[in-house]
Design a protein around this motif. Structure first.
Motif, PDB file in Angstrom:
ATOM      1  N   ALA A 127       0.840  -1.198   0.000  1.00  0.00           N
ATOM      2  CA  ALA A 127       0.000   0.000   0.000  1.00  0.00           C
ATOM      3  C   ALA A 127       0.875   1.248   0.000  1.00  0.00           C
ATOM      4  O   ALA A 127       2.058   1.200   0.325  1.00  0.00           O
ATOM      5  N   LYS A 128       0.263   2.399  -0.338  1.00  0.00           N
ATOM      6  CA  LYS A 128       1.042   3.620  -0.555  1.00  0.00           C
ATOM      7  C   LYS A 128       0.466   4.788   0.235  1.00  0.00           C
ATOM      8  O   LYS A 128      -0.749   4.914   0.389  1.00  0.00           O
ATOM      9  N   ALA A 129       1.353   5.642   0.691  1.00  0.00           N
ATOM     10  CA  ALA A 129       0.941   6.857   1.396  1.00  0.00           C
ATOM     11  C   ALA A 129       0.281   7.821   0.425  1.00  0.00           C
ATOM     12  O   ALA A 129       0.502   7.767  -0.792  1.00  0.00           O
ATOM     13  N   SER A 130      -0.554   8.719   0.967  1.00  0.00           N
ATOM     14  CA  SER A 130      -1.237   9.732   0.170  1.00  0.00           C
ATOM     15  C   SER A 130      -1.149  11.060   0.908  1.00  0.00           C
ATOM     16  O   SER A 130      -1.393  11.111   2.119  1.00  0.00           O
ATOM     17  N   PRO A 131      -0.778  12.158   0.217  1.00  0.00           N
ATOM     18  CA  PRO A 131      -0.686  13.459   0.893  1.00  0.00           C
ATOM     19  C   PRO A 131      -2.035  13.879   1.459  1.00  0.00           C
ATOM     20  O   PRO A 131      -3.072  13.689   0.814  1.00  0.00           O
ATOM     21  N   PHE A 132      -2.026  14.442   2.670  1.00  0.00           N
ATOM     22  CA  PHE A 132      -3.270  14.901   3.268  1.00  0.00           C
ATOM     23  C   PHE A 132      -3.817  16.074   2.464  1.00  0.00           C
ATOM     24  O   PHE A 132      -3.118  17.045   2.199  1.00  0.00           O
ATOM     25  N   PRO A 133      -5.100  16.020   2.044  1.00  0.00           N
ATOM     26  CA  PRO A 133      -5.649  16.991   1.082  1.00  0.00           C
ATOM     27  C   PRO A 133      -6.154  18.268   1.742  1.00  0.00           C
ATOM     28  O   PRO A 133      -7.346  18.554   1.759  1.00  0.00           O
ATOM     29  N   SER A 134      -5.258  19.064   2.280  1.00  0.00           N
ATOM     30  CA  SER A 134      -5.661  20.323   2.906  1.00  0.00           C
ATOM     31  C   SER A 134      -4.564  21.341   2.705  1.00  0.00           C
ATOM     32  O   SER A 134      -3.375  21.018   2.695  1.00  0.00           O
ATOM     33  N   ALA A 135      -4.975  22.583   2.564  1.00  0.00           N
ATOM     34  CA  ALA A 135      -4.020  23.669   2.397  1.00  0.00           C
ATOM     35  C   ALA A 135      -3.478  24.160   3.723  1.00  0.00           C
ATOM     36  O   ALA A 135      -2.696  25.102   3.775  1.00  0.00           O
ATOM     37  N   PHE A 151      -2.623   3.743   1.815  1.00  0.00           N
ATOM     38  CA  PHE A 151      -3.847   3.421   1.091  1.00  0.00           C
ATOM     39  C   PHE A 151      -3.625   2.209   0.189  1.00  0.00           C
ATOM     40  O   PHE A 151      -2.587   2.072  -0.464  1.00  0.00           O
ATOM     41  N   ALA A 152      -4.630   1.330   0.156  1.00  0.00           N
ATOM     42  CA  ALA A 152      -4.541   0.082  -0.593  1.00  0.00           C
ATOM     43  C   ALA A 152      -5.407   0.118  -1.841  1.00  0.00           C
ATOM     44  O   ALA A 152      -6.379   0.881  -1.929  1.00  0.00           O
TER      45      ALA A 152
END
Length: 262
Positions: A127-135, A151-152
């Motif tokens: 599975a892979k990390a994902s950037p947190f979607p916030s400014a 995330f899978a």
């Protein structure tokens, strides 16, 4: 090298570090951090080794502030087979989180045990990390630095249902090793975040409770959430998650959401 925990113990108080911070308010904790902390108090009640926590119901009565916290827990319904426990987290003199737990007597069963099969799809190593979607500023936070989130199956912090693996990246309290249930409760509060249907920067979708029911004590460091969120036109939502460890299913979680524009 010493690794900062989520909480430092200071006498009877637990002092949150930046790794406990949440995404909605820099002065408030992510729900997963106090959820794990109150679970710790429930598990430590006597006779802890004889009883298994099978349900945790948490009510967030107010944002849990980034201040020293005190935790209380007591068995309100004692018994040899069934116990009910009530617990509270106080931020200053204010009760911010209240919990009710069911503990059942442990027993070894020779027959009738459901077979355990590993969850389908990618494991945490793939599975892979994902950037947190916030400014918002890239400060420390439970959702950024407190947890290792992967995330899978091609999922991410994008809109819609998602599957993600969670592992505590820091000890919960000082140098203590977190229990499997503490790891589970820390992860279970992320269901609404990974399966969002609204934008973090334009809307609030804060869970006001968390209910977790388990059928098997989790094993290992990793917990998988298979989550989805539905929001109605009245500004109320519901996130539901199936919970797994690397061996297979361990339970379910549900969160009621307060939804509003920022």
């Amino acid at each position: 090298m010493t690794v900062d925990p989520i909480f430092h113990r200071d006498g009877d108080a637990f002092v949150p570090t930046g790794h406990a911070r949440g995404p909605w308010d820099p002065a408030a904790l992510h729900g997963g951090a106090p959820a794990a902390l109150i679970t710790r108090a429930v598990e430590r009640l006597e006779p802890g080794a004889e009883m298994l926590v099978t349900r945790m119901t948490l009510e967030f009565l107010a944002p849990v502030a980034m201040v020293p916290l005190t935790v209380t827990a007591e068995v309100v319904r004692p018994g040899k087979r069934l116990q009910l426990v009530e617990a509270e987290v106080l931020a200053g003199d204010r009760v911010a989180l209240r919990a009710r737990a069911v503990r059942l007597r442990r027993a070894a069963l020779a027959h009738g045990v459901t077979a355990v099969e590993p969850p389908a799809g990618e494991g945490p190593s793939a599975a892979k990390a994902s950037p947190f979607p916030s400014a918002s500023t890239e400060m420390e936070g439970f959702h950024r630095t407190g947890m290792d989130i992967r995330f899978a199956d091609g999922a991410s912090y994008g809109v819609g249902p998602a599957r993600a693996w969670f592992r505590l990246a820091h000890p919960l309290v000082d140098e203590e090793t977190p229990t499997p249930l503490q790891r589970l409760m820390a992860a279970a509060d992320f269901g609404n975040g990974i399966s969002r249907v609204l934008d973090f920067d334009t809307h609030l979708f804060v869970n006001v409770d968390l209910q977790v029911s388990i059928n098997r004590e989790p094993e290992g460091e990793w917990i998988l959430l298979d989550s989805q969120t539905a929001i109605g036109p009245q500004g109320v939502g519901l996130s539901t998650s199936r919970l797994f460890d690397q061996r297979g299913p361990v339970g379910i979680a549900a969160q009621s959401l307060f939804v509003d524009e920022r």
